[in-house]
Structure formats: C-alpha cells, structure tokens
Design a protein around this motif. Structure first.
Motif, PDB file in Angstrom:
ATOM      1  N   ILE A   1      34.758  36.787  36.458  1.00 30.28           N
ATOM      2  CA  ILE A   1      34.743  35.347  36.687  1.00 30.28           C
ATOM      3  C   ILE A   1      35.680  34.678  35.686  1.00 30.28           C
ATOM      4  O   ILE A   1      36.051  35.265  34.653  1.00 30.28           O
ATOM      5  N   ASP A   2      36.075  33.460  35.994  1.00 26.85           N
ATOM      6  CA  ASP A   2      36.977  32.712  35.104  1.00 26.85           C
ATOM      7  C   ASP A   2      36.263  32.384  33.798  1.00 26.85           C
ATOM      8  O   ASP A   2      35.053  32.099  33.778  1.00 26.85           O
TER       9      ASP A   2
ATOM     10  N   HIS B   1      47.097  36.775  28.812  1.00 22.12           N
ATOM     11  CA  HIS B   1      47.433  35.652  27.930  1.00 22.12           C
ATOM     12  C   HIS B   1      46.259  34.680  27.940  1.00 22.12           C
ATOM     13  O   HIS B   1      45.519  34.562  28.921  1.00 22.12           O
ATOM     14  N   LYS B   2      46.068  33.978  26.829  1.00 19.07           N
ATOM     15  CA  LYS B   2      44.909  33.087  26.722  1.00 19.07           C
ATOM     16  C   LYS B   2      44.905  32.025  27.812  1.00 19.07           C
ATOM     17  O   LYS B   2      43.840  31.589  28.256  1.00 19.07           O
TER      18      LYS B   2
ATOM     19  N   ARG C   1      41.763  32.115  35.033  1.00 18.29           N
ATOM     20  CA  ARG C   1      41.923  32.616  36.407  1.00 18.29           C
ATOM     21  C   ARG C   1      41.704  34.145  36.473  1.00 18.29           C
ATOM     22  O   ARG C   1      42.345  34.857  37.223  1.00 18.29           O
ATOM     23  N   LEU C   2      40.750  34.621  35.666  1.00 19.11           N
ATOM     24  CA  LEU C   2      40.417  36.049  35.688  1.00 19.11           C
ATOM     25  C   LEU C   2      39.863  36.495  37.042  1.00 19.11           C
ATOM     26  O   LEU C   2      39.993  37.660  37.425  1.00 19.11           O
ATOM     27  N   SER C   3      39.215  35.593  37.762  1.00 18.89           N
ATOM     28  CA  SER C   3      38.636  35.974  39.062  1.00 18.89           C
ATOM     29  C   SER C   3      39.705  36.451  40.029  1.00 18.89           C
ATOM     30  O   SER C   3      39.394  37.141  41.017  1.00 18.89           O
ATOM     31  N   ALA C   4      40.985  36.109  39.777  1.00 17.20           N
ATOM     32  CA  ALA C   4      42.055  36.577  40.661  1.00 17.20           C
ATOM     33  C   ALA C   4      42.180  38.093  40.619  1.00 17.20           C
ATOM     34  O   ALA C   4      42.679  38.708  41.568  1.00 17.20           O
ATOM     35  N   LEU C   5      41.711  38.734  39.533  1.00 14.23           N
ATOM     36  CA  LEU C   5      41.795  40.196  39.445  1.00 14.23           C
ATOM     37  C   LEU C   5      40.880  40.886  40.448  1.00 14.23           C
ATOM     38  O   LEU C   5      41.069  42.064  40.743  1.00 14.23           O
ATOM     39  N   ASN C   6      39.884  40.162  40.950  1.00 13.55           N
ATOM     40  CA  ASN C   6      38.996  40.768  41.954  1.00 13.55           C
ATOM     41  C   ASN C   6      39.744  41.063  43.247  1.00 13.55           C
ATOM     42  O   ASN C   6      39.317  41.925  44.026  1.00 13.55           O
TER      43      ASN C   6
END
Length: 497
Positions: free
Chosen positions: A345-346, A374-375, A380-385
């Motif tokens: 999740i973001d 990058h910080k 937008r970490l959820s884009a890795l899903n």
C-alpha cells in the motif's frame, strides 16, 4: 286430474342402494307426462275414454314405463354390484384352486421323499467297494492340501505387512517426548498402490501408523504450533525410507522443542556513492510466491535445522511482521504495512516509525526481491502490485525479459532461484553520469532490474549479533548489453512509470 294411477308397489322390490325418493320422482314425472298428453288429446276429442286410449297407444302401459325408468336409473349400480359379485366369485375360485394345487404339491413331495428314502436305504445296505474308499481318501487329501495352501497364502500376506512407527523426541539434552505432533505417511507407487495415512504422537511420543504393506514411504511432520518439515505442504520428498517384507520399521526423530524465539535483527546497507545523497530507500521482500500469478497467495516463513531435518515456520499474519521491510540510508528499518490480501500500500513518510532493528523468529531467511525506491515514490508503492512489464536483465542467460516472465520461470524452483534487484521507478536522476559532466544515458538503454548471480540469504539466531548486510548494485549494471536477447516483445516499455 291424477292419471294414470301408479303406486310404489308397482316397482320391483326395493334395493338397499336405491335412493329413497327415486320411485316417487318417477311416479311424479310419469304422471305429469300422461296428464299433459291426455289434455292435448281432450282438446282434439272431448271423449275422455278415447283420449286415454290414444295416450296409452302412444306411451304404452304406465306400469311398464315406470319399471323401465326405474331400471334405467338403477342400471349402473346393479351392474357394478353384479361385477363385484362376479370378481369375488372368481377370486374365491382362484384361492380354492391355489389351496388345492398346494395340497397336491405337498402330497407329491411327500411321495418323492418317501421314494428317495427307500433308494437311500437300499444303497446303504449295499456292500461298499474298495475303490469308493480310495476316492474318499483322495478327496480328503485334496481338501487338506487346499486348506494348507490357504493357510500358506494367509501367512505370506501377513508376513508382507510391516509395523511402522516412530519415536518423536524434543531437541535438547533432556530428550522429552514430542507430544501432539501430526504425521503424514505417503506410500509411493502407482494409482492403486499409493495411499496416505495420518497419525498423531501420543503422550510417550509414539507415532504409530499400524501394520502396512512393505514398500517406499515418505514421512512429513507438523508441530502443534504449526512448524512443519520439508514435505508437509507437498514439496519435495520429506523423510524417505523403504520397508521390506516381514520386518517392522521404527525410527527415532528429533523434533523442535518449542516455537522459535524472536530475536532482534539489524540491517547494514552498502549504498553506491552516487545514491547516498538521493534520499533513497531499500524495500526488501522476504516472502515466497506460492504460484506465478501476481494475485496469488504468498508466505513469509523461516527455516531451521533440527538434527538433519529442515523445519519451516510460517508467519502468523495477526501477530508477526509482514515480511516486507523498508530500510533508509541510516539503516533504520520499519515493517511495511500491507493490505488484507498481502499487497503493498502507499506509504506516507510522516507515518513511518523506523527503529534500529526488527524482531524476527530464529531461522534461515531468503530475500527473493528488493527494490530501490526514492522517497518521493513511497506514496505510489501500490503500483508495484501491478508491476508486470518492467524489463529485467538476466546476465547469466543474456536474456532481457519482463517481470511477469521472470516470476513464471522462478515459480516451481524456489530453492534455487536467485535474488532479483528492481528499480521500478527508473529516472535519470538515479543513473550515474558519463565521463562528460551533466550527460546521462537514455532511459531506453537501461533495464528496470537485474537478476543477481546468487540468492541473498540471512540467518537469525540468539548466538550471534544478527546484522544483515545488503549491497546495492551499481545502477550502471542495468545497462543493456548489445548481445542480450530481447524477449519482452511489444511490452518492453510497459515497465516505466
């Protein structure tokens, strides 16, 4: 005028099933018809005698007409009664015939039995030839031989069965019995020969599977707290052994004594020089993929050796860390929060509660993936899903493939697949400069990730400091060589965000 003069006595004898008003209804109806006809004739001829004679000639005798009307009304009931009487008579006749036939059969059977008894008596009075006794002796010998063969076959079958049991003891100097361990015993063979037997160790640590056919078996175990050995989830061969006919099999197995303890783990990351001032984070994923699809279930588990067996402890999602950790450039670490379905999740920087260490269960850990983030991209970490088409460079095979293809190749071989380093949000600010100041290579010349030569593994134990070192590859290693085969097809650019 009442004519003709009819009465109830002019009808046939009364029946029990006759309606009570039938006769009077017929008399009233018939009288009405005769009176109407008589009135019509009187209009033609005033002589009443002549008029009555003409009416009688037209309709006939009133009593006969009344009887006929009564018969027509009772006809159905009379016929039904006669049919019922006829059927009853036929059934009675049939019953009598059956009784008579049975009696005749009994008499004939008695006669036949008497004749057979006379013949048997006559045969018994005859002298017995010597050959008859020989035949009897031969029959007795054959029966005895058959009985011996059956006993031999039964004994042979019993000899092929083997008693299979195990003595489970806890690791440690006291060697206490391991109680409550579940065991799965799988027999190898074809579809008709293979089977599965389950048992649980008793208070003495005995795991008894009873008497089973000889052959090849594999044993897998699970502790009361869920720790299991190699084969419990269906992978590998587990503890394999072979039994032979007529010989029991027993063995002592050392099992974990308790749930693995939690110990503090620190991370020490070695950053490339050109990334130290870029406010980057390392996202380390220690989870296993159970299937190649991106939405499949994944597990976070550790492994430890007990004697010569490997035991796996699967993380409890409610009480233990997620298995995904975020490390900053000061080696501060925090467990990444995940959604209910174990997805990223973001993250907001203000919500991070980093610390120098993280508690993990004792055991061996493999890092399958780690990302350079990058910080500014934490939000937008959820884009890795849904990260499917990023270009991944495999220097070993000189192949450039997508992240999806890499995942499919890695599935099914988790014990020898190496670690993959990925830079999902690749941009020019992360790439090192060329010899000419201020000049950067084109992004199209770089992959989003690289397959490392080996898998990165760590161990957590109470007897050591548990400082896990991670070296971040130089990003120039992501530059695609000219001799690398492009296997990404039309989706090669899909990995850029």
């Amino acid at each position: 005028m009442t004519w003709p003069e009819l009465s109830i006595e002019d009808f046939p004898p009364r029946r029990d099933d006759e309606p009570s008003s039938l006769r009077q209804d017929i008399i009233d109806e018939l009288s009405d018809h005769f009176v109407c006809a008589l009135n019509r004739e009187l209009l033609k001829n005033p002589d009443e005698q002549v008029a009555r004679r003409r009416v009688l000639e037209q309709f006939g005798d009133p009593i006969k007409v009344a009887r006929q009307l009564w018969l027509d009304a009772m006809k159905e009931k009379i016929m039904s009664q006669r049919i019922l009487v006829g059927i009853s008579a036929v059934m009675a006749a049939c019953c009598i015939a059956v009784v008579v036939f049975s009696w005749l059969l009994i008499k004939e059977s008695q006669t036949v039995n008497a004749r057979m008894l006379e013949q048997l008596t006559a045969i018994a009075d005859r002298p017995v030839p010597v050959t008859t006794g020989d035949v009897d002796q031969q029959i007795l010998k054959q029966l005895e031989q058959l009985n011996q063969n059956q006993e031999t076959q039964s004994s042979s079958t019993q000899n092929e069965m083997c008693q299979i049991s195990f003595d489970l003891i806890k690791a440690g100097s006291e060697k206490n019995p391991a109680v409550g361990f579940k065991g799965k015993l799988i027999k190898s063979g074809d579809q008709t020969d293979s089977f599965l037997v389950e048992a649980e160790s008793d208070e003495s640590g005995k795991l008894d599977f009873g008497r089973l056919p000889w052959g090849k078996y594999s044993l897998s175990l699970q502790s009361p707290w869920g720790e299991h050995n190699f084969n419990w989830e269906g992978a590998g061969t587990g503890t394999a052994f072979t039994t032979i006919p007529g010989r029991d099999y027993t063995r002592t197995i050392v099992c974990p004594a308790a749930t693995p303890d939690a110990v503090p783990v620190q991370f020490k990351v070695e950053w490339p020089e050109h990334l130290k001032a870029n406010d980057c984070y390392l996202l380390c994923d220690f989870r296993n993929w159970l299937s190649p699809s991106a939405s499949s279930q994944i597990q976070f588990k550790s492994a430890r050796m007990i004697e010569n067996d490997t035991w796996y402890y699967v993380r409890d999602q409610k009480t233990q860390p997620s298995g995904v950790y975020l490390i900053d450039q000061k080696n501060q670490v925090v467990a990444c929060p995940l959604s209910k379905d174990e997805k990223l999740i973001d993250i907001s920087l203000n919500s991070l509660n980093v610390s120098p260490s993280i508690d993990l269960r004792q055991g061996h850990y493999d890092m399958f993936l780690f990302y350079l983030i990058h910080k500014n991209d934490l939000a937008r970490l959820s884009a890795l899903n849904k990260y499917e088409y990023g270009k991944i460079l495999d220097p070993r095979n000189k192949v450039l493939s997508t992240f999806t293809q890499l995942r499919y190749r890695s599935y099914g071989t988790p014990f020898n697949s190496p670690t993959t380093f990925i830079v999902p949000f690749l941009n020019e600010s992360l790439l090192s400069q060329e010899k000419e100041p201020g000049k950067f290579n084109s992004l199209s010349e770089y992959a989003n990730g690289i397959v490392l030569p080996d898998r990165i593994s760590f161990s957590a134990d109470q007897t050591q400091k548990n400082v896990w070192q991670i070296k971040v590859p130089e990003l120039d290693q992501l530059k695609i060589p000219e001799d690398v085969k492009q296997s990404v097809g039309n989706t090669a650019g899909g990995g850029f965000f």
